[in-house]
Motif scaffolding. Structure first.
Motif, short mmCIF file in Angstrom:
data_model
loop_
_atom_site.label_atom_id
_atom_site.label_comp_id
_atom_site.label_asym_id
_atom_site.label_seq_id
_atom_site.Cartn_x
_atom_site.Cartn_y
_atom_site.Cartn_z
N ALA A 1 9.43 -0.30 7.91
CA ALA A 1 10.31 0.84 7.85
C ALA A 1 11.36 0.76 8.95
O ALA A 1 12.35 1.12 8.82
CB ALA A 1 9.37 2.03 7.96
N ALA A 2 10.84 0.24 10.22
CA ALA A 2 11.65 0.09 11.25
C ALA A 2 12.68 -0.91 11.08
O ALA A 2 13.92 -0.44 11.24
CB ALA A 2 10.94 -0.24 12.59
N GLN B 1 9.01 8.56 8.93
CA GLN B 1 8.99 8.65 10.07
C GLN B 1 10.00 7.95 11.00
O GLN B 1 10.23 8.23 12.07
CB GLN B 1 7.57 8.30 10.84
CG GLN B 1 6.36 9.13 10.06
CD GLN B 1 5.09 8.70 10.71
OE1 GLN B 1 4.83 8.63 12.08
NE2 GLN B 1 4.12 8.98 9.84
N ALA B 2 10.37 6.63 10.60
CA ALA B 2 11.39 5.95 11.29
C ALA B 2 12.65 6.53 11.17
O ALA B 2 13.18 6.56 12.27
CB ALA B 2 11.28 4.60 10.57
N PHE B 3 12.97 6.98 9.96
CA PHE B 3 14.23 8.02 9.86
C PHE B 3 14.39 8.97 10.55
O PHE B 3 15.40 9.20 11.48
CB PHE B 3 14.46 8.51 8.39
CG PHE B 3 15.56 9.22 8.25
CD1 PHE B 3 16.88 8.82 8.25
CD2 PHE B 3 15.25 10.66 8.13
CE1 PHE B 3 18.00 9.72 8.08
CE2 PHE B 3 16.32 11.57 8.09
CZ PHE B 3 17.66 11.05 8.03
N TYR B 4 13.36 9.93 10.89
CA TYR B 4 13.48 11.13 11.70
C TYR B 4 13.69 10.71 13.34
O TYR B 4 14.40 11.26 13.98
CB TYR B 4 12.29 12.19 11.77
CG TYR B 4 12.49 12.90 10.14
CD1 TYR B 4 13.49 13.49 10.00
CD2 TYR B 4 11.29 12.65 9.29
CE1 TYR B 4 13.71 14.31 8.83
CE2 TYR B 4 11.46 13.49 8.00
CZ TYR B 4 12.65 14.23 7.75
OH TYR B 4 12.67 14.77 6.40
N ASN B 5 13.06 9.58 13.50
CA ASN B 5 12.82 9.14 14.80
C ASN B 5 14.51 8.63 15.02
O ASN B 5 14.98 8.95 16.25
CB ASN B 5 11.95 8.04 15.15
CG ASN B 5 10.61 8.68 15.63
OD1 ASN B 5 10.46 9.33 16.63
ND2 ASN B 5 9.53 8.36 14.72
N LYS B 6 15.02 7.80 14.45
CA LYS B 6 16.44 7.32 14.70
C LYS B 6 17.23 8.37 14.59
O LYS B 6 18.29 8.39 15.29
CB LYS B 6 16.89 6.36 13.41
CG LYS B 6 18.08 5.89 13.64
CD LYS B 6 18.42 4.52 12.82
CE LYS B 6 19.79 4.16 13.12
NZ LYS B 6 20.23 3.00 12.44
N SER B 7 17.03 9.41 13.81
CA SER B 7 18.13 10.52 13.81
C SER B 7 18.09 11.45 15.17
O SER B 7 19.02 11.85 15.45
CB SER B 7 17.85 11.63 12.72
OG SER B 7 17.61 10.93 11.39
N SER C 1 0.81 -0.96 0.06
CA SER C 1 0.03 -0.04 0.00
C SER C 1 0.87 1.25 -0.12
O SER C 1 2.28 1.31 -0.16
CB SER C 1 -1.03 0.00 1.46
OG SER C 1 -0.19 0.46 2.51
N HIS C 2 0.19 2.49 0.16
CA HIS C 2 0.87 3.84 -0.17
C HIS C 2 1.48 3.83 1.40
O HIS C 2 2.23 4.96 1.71
CB HIS C 2 -0.03 4.85 -0.22
CG HIS C 2 -1.06 4.95 0.86
ND1 HIS C 2 -2.08 4.05 1.05
CD2 HIS C 2 -1.24 5.86 1.57
CE1 HIS C 2 -2.94 4.42 1.93
NE2 HIS C 2 -2.60 5.73 2.38
N LYS C 3 1.03 3.19 2.34
CA LYS C 3 1.50 3.50 3.74
C LYS C 3 3.15 3.78 4.11
O LYS C 3 3.58 4.44 4.82
CB LYS C 3 1.20 2.52 4.71
CG LYS C 3 -0.72 2.69 4.88
CD LYS C 3 -1.19 3.92 5.79
CE LYS C 3 -2.70 3.85 5.93
NZ LYS C 3 -3.15 4.78 6.40
N PRO C 4 3.85 2.89 3.38
CA PRO C 4 5.43 2.88 3.70
C PRO C 4 5.92 4.24 3.21
O PRO C 4 6.99 4.69 3.89
CB PRO C 4 5.85 1.88 2.90
CG PRO C 4 4.90 0.84 2.84
CD PRO C 4 3.66 1.39 2.61
N ASN C 5 5.35 5.11 2.48
CA ASN C 5 5.74 6.25 2.02
C ASN C 5 6.02 7.36 3.17
O ASN C 5 6.82 8.18 3.16
CB ASN C 5 4.92 7.22 1.12
CG ASN C 5 4.59 6.46 -0.22
OD1 ASN C 5 5.68 6.03 -0.74
ND2 ASN C 5 3.55 6.48 -0.92
#
Lengths: 417, 417
Positions: B144-145, B116-122, B107-111
Motif C-alpha cells: 500500500a505504501a 490507511q496509507a492514503f489518509y496518512n499521505k493526505s 489476503s484481505h489485509k490490503p483492504n
C-alpha cells in the motif's frame, strides 16, 4: 480496470493452430529409426485422444464438459488493463494482461493438466507419471489428477527437490507422490532431461500408467488457447478492435502459444516471443530436428534448438531453461509470422519490480520476461506517439520464487558474460 | 461457479458497525491514566481521518476515489460457489466463499492497508512504521505504501524474519525496509508485542512517521466491510435471498468483521467466529479491558482476552495468535448476536486438504479455520436435510505457509494436550 467474462462464457472449443499454418509441420521422427513416428509409437505413453489432438487438422476441438467443470474453478481468468503501469511509463499505449496466476497452482499450466488427466482417466488409465523442474508443471498435474481421483507420481529434479520444497509440498497436499530424480543416483543434482527419462521409464513399464508433458507438444499448446480465446472476448468488452501486439515469455512455448494462436489469422496483429539471453532458443538457436530430452528417448521434433545437452549458465535465475521450442512456435518464427527477442535477467527483474510497485503483482521470473517485453513495446509507442494496444500473458505469480527476487533486491543477480 | 461484480460496482462507502450496535462501545482507556482516551491521545500515532473513523456514529463512510483507484487493482473479488466441496460432502447446503486471496499480498489485509496509507499521505505523513508477525500485515502495508509513494518500515518478529524469509522479500520488493524485532536484542526471538513496541516507538519519535495496525481497531474493521458488501450483491446474483450463516476465522477480528458486519442487521442471518483451541479468546477468554500489546503501550480496549502476555503453545501452526479481540466483535459475542466455536489444528488442516483436493485451493492456515467451520455447518445441514446457505471468507492463500502443510502431510502436527 478489469474485464471479466461470466462463468458460462468459458470457451467450449480449443483453437487448433495446426489448421492455420501456411505449410504442414514436418512430422515427428522415431528416436530409434529416424522414420516418421505414428500414433502407435506414442500409444504406450499417451491416451489416443491426445495423440489425435497432436495430429488433427480440425480447426476447432471441443472441450469436454467434464473438463469445463474443472476449468470453471478459476476460468475465465480476468483481463486487466494496467493503467498504473501505463501512467508510470507515461505512454500512450494501452497495456492489457491476461491473469493466469489465479489458477489453483498459480500459473497457466493447469489449463492442460486438467484435460490431460481427463483423457487418461477416460481411457482407463489410473496413474500418471511426469517430471518437473522447479515444480510448476508437477504441481499442476498433481492438482489435476486429484480432481479426477487418479494417482500421480512426479519425478522432481533433485536440486530443486532439496532446495525448493514448496511446490513439492503443494504436490503432496494434492495427494501426489513426489520423488527426487535421478532415482538411481542420490549424489546427482539431476536435470530436467534425467527426470523426463525417469518418468518415461515409469510410464513405459506399467499398463495402468501414462506419461504427461507440460509444454512443447501440439496438444499442450492446443489446450492453452483458452487464454487467447478469452482475451479476445475481453478486449472487445474493453472496446478494443484488436491488439497491435500479443506477446509472452517463451520457454517450451505453451503460454505463448496459448495467448497468441487465436490471433494468428489477423495479419494486423504482431506476435512476439520473449526469452532469456541465457537460453535463447528462438533468437540464437538452430532450426533442425532435435530430441525433447537430454537422454534422447523422445521423438525428434522440428524446432529451434540450442542442442539437447544445453544448460543455461548457473547464474540464470529466470526459468525458461528449455533448450528447444514447440514445433508450431518454431514454424511461426521461421516463416516470419512471429518475432522473437531476448533479455538479460537484470532487465527482466527490473521490469518485474516496476510491475510490483505499480500494479501490485509479483510475477514469476518466467512471467517477468513478458512484463519486460510489454514495457518495451509501451516505451517504443511513447517514442512514436502511437496508441499501441499491447496484450501480454501474465502466466504465473512469483510467490514460490521469491528467492530470485531476494538476490535481485540485494544486488546479487548478475548478467551473463 | 463464480459470481463476479464488474469493476465499477466496487462499494463506494464502508458499512459502519458502530452505528448498529445495541449499546455504544465502552471507550478506550489511556494506558497511563486509565481515563477515557480522546482523539488527542491518538494523534501522535494516527491521522485525524482514521481517528474520526474510529469513533464515528455515521452509518456509512465514503471511500475516497484515490482509495477506490487502488482497490480496483483486485476488487471486487469473486464470490465462488464450492460445488465440488458440496458434492464431496453430499450436503444439501450451498457453500459460497468470498475469495480475498487474489489481492496483491494474497489476503484481505490490503483492504485496510490502502486507505490507511492514503489518509496518512493526505495529512502530510511520508513514512509509516508498523509491525508484523509472519508478514501478512507487513507485506500488505509495504504494497500500500508503494502505491502512494510513501516510505514504510516494518518491524518483523525476529524468529519469523530468520525462518520465514518469503514475506520479508515481498516487503523489500515493494520497496519497504524490513528489520528484525526486537531491534535492541539480537539474541531474542521476539514477539508481536515487542514488535508493536518497536513500531510505536519509531512512530512516536518522528514527526514524518505514523503507526499503522492491521486488525482489532474499529477503523480497520470498517475498511474490511467491502468484503461483506460485495458478497451481499453477489449472493443476489446467485439467486440467494440471504445466507443462513456467515462465518470466518477469528484472530484480531478484521476478516470476520469484514464479511459479517454488513449482514448484522438481518436477524435471520447467523454470524459465527471460528478460532483455534490453542488461542481461544472468544470461547475461553474473559471479557474485560486489556492492552492490545504485551508491553502495555496501547490504549486499553474492552474485549474478550486471554491476557496480554498469553502465548499459544509452540505446537500451534495455524496462525490467529492474538490474545484478544476487536471491541466490536467482542460486543457482538457478548450480546449473543455472534456465535463462536474453536477447533484443534488437526481438524483445521484436515478441512484445508479437503478444500485443496475438491476446490483446488490451498488456504492459509488462518483461513483453514473458516473452511473447517463451513464444512461443519454443511455437515450439520446434511444431518437435518436443510438447504442451508453458508457464506465464508476465504481470507488468504497458503502459498507462503506451506511448511505447516508439510508437517501435517507427514503426520508431524499434533493437537494441544
Amino acid at each position: 480496470m478489469r474485464y471479466d467474462l461470466p462463468s458460462d462464457q468459458i470457451p467450449t472449443a480449443w483453437y487448433n493452430a495446426l489448421a492455420h499454418l501456411d505449410e504442414p509441420l514436418q512430422p515427428p521422427l522415431h528416436p530409434g529409426t529416424n522414420e516418421p513416428a505414428g500414433p502407435d509409437d506414442l500409444a504406450p505413453l499417451f491416451p489416443m485422444a491426445l495423440i489425435e489432438q497432436e495430429m488433427t487438422a480440425a480447426p476447432w476441438v471441443d472441450v469436454p464438459g467434464e473438463v469445463l467443470d474443472i476449468l470453471r474453478l478459476w476460468r475465465p481468468t480476468p483481463l486487466i488493463r494496467a493503467t498504473r503501469l501505463e501512467a508510470e511509463l507515461e505512454t500512450p499505449a494501452r497495456i492489457y494482461y491476461k491473469d493466469e496466476s489465479i489458477s489453483p497452482a498459480g500459473s497457466h499450466k493447469p489449463n492442460t493438466a486438467v484435460p490431460q488427466a481427463f483423457y487418461n482417466k477416460s481411457e482407463g488409465i489410473t496413474r500418471i507419471a511426469t517430471e518437473t523442474g522447479a515444480g510448476q508443471w508437477g504441481s499442476s498435474m498433481a492438482f489435476a489428477a486429484a480432481q479426477y481421483g487418479i494417482e500421480s507420481k512426479v519425478y522432481m529434479v533433485r536440486a530443486s527437490f532439496e532446495q525448493k520444497p514448496y511446490r513439492r509440498i503443494l504436490m503432496e497436499t494434492w495427494g501426489s507422490e513426489c520423488v527426487p530424480s535421478p532415482v538411481d543416483d542420490p549424489s546427482s543434482p539431476g536435470s530436467l532431461g534425467m527426470a523426463i527419462s525417469d518418468a518415461v521409464r515409469d510410464a513405459g513399464g506399467r499398463a495402468d500408467t501414462h506419461y504427461a508433458l507440460g509444454s512443447v507438444l501440439n496438444h499442450v499448446l492446443l489446450h492453452q488457447t483458452v487464454i487467447g480465446l478469452e482475451a479476445k472476448e475481453q478486449l472487445a468488452l474493453a472496446g478494443e478492435t484488436r491488439p497491435d501486439v500479443v506477446l509472452s515469455s517463451h520457454g517450451g512455448g505453451s503460454n505463448l502459444g496459448g495467448i497468441a494462436f487465436p490471433f494468428m489469422e489477423d495479419d494486423k496483429v504482431r506476435l512476439l516471443a520473449v526469452e532469456p539471453t541465457s537460453c535463447p532458443s528462438l533468437t540464437a538457436g538452430e532450426f533442425k530436428y532435435d530430441f525433447g530430452d537430454e537422454a534422447g528417448l523422445t521423438p525428434l521434433l522440428p524446432m529451434y534448438t540450442l542442442g539437447s545437452h544445453f544448460m543455461p549458465p548457473s547464474i540464470h535465475a529466470g526459468g525458461l531453461r528449455y533448450h528447444g521450442s514447440s514445433p508450431i512456435i518454431a514454424a511461426l518464427v521461421k516463416s516470419g509470422r512471429m518475432e522473437a527477442t531476448a533479455y538479460p535477467q537484470s532487465k527482466v527483474f527490473e521490469a518485474a519490480v516496476l510491475m510490483a510497485r505499480t500494479e501490485g503483482k509479483i510475477p514469476a521470473p518466467e512471467t517477468a520476461h513478458a512484463v519486460r517485453g510489454a514495457i518495451d513495446e509501451a516505451l517504443a509507442a511513447k517514442e512514436t506517439g502511437e496508441e499501441r494496444v499491447i496484450l501480454f500473458n501474465y502466466s504465473g505469480h512469483g510467490f514460490l520464487d521469491l528467492s530470485a527476487y531476494d538476490a535481485y533486491n540485494h544486488g546479487q543477480l548478475v548478467d551473463e558474460g
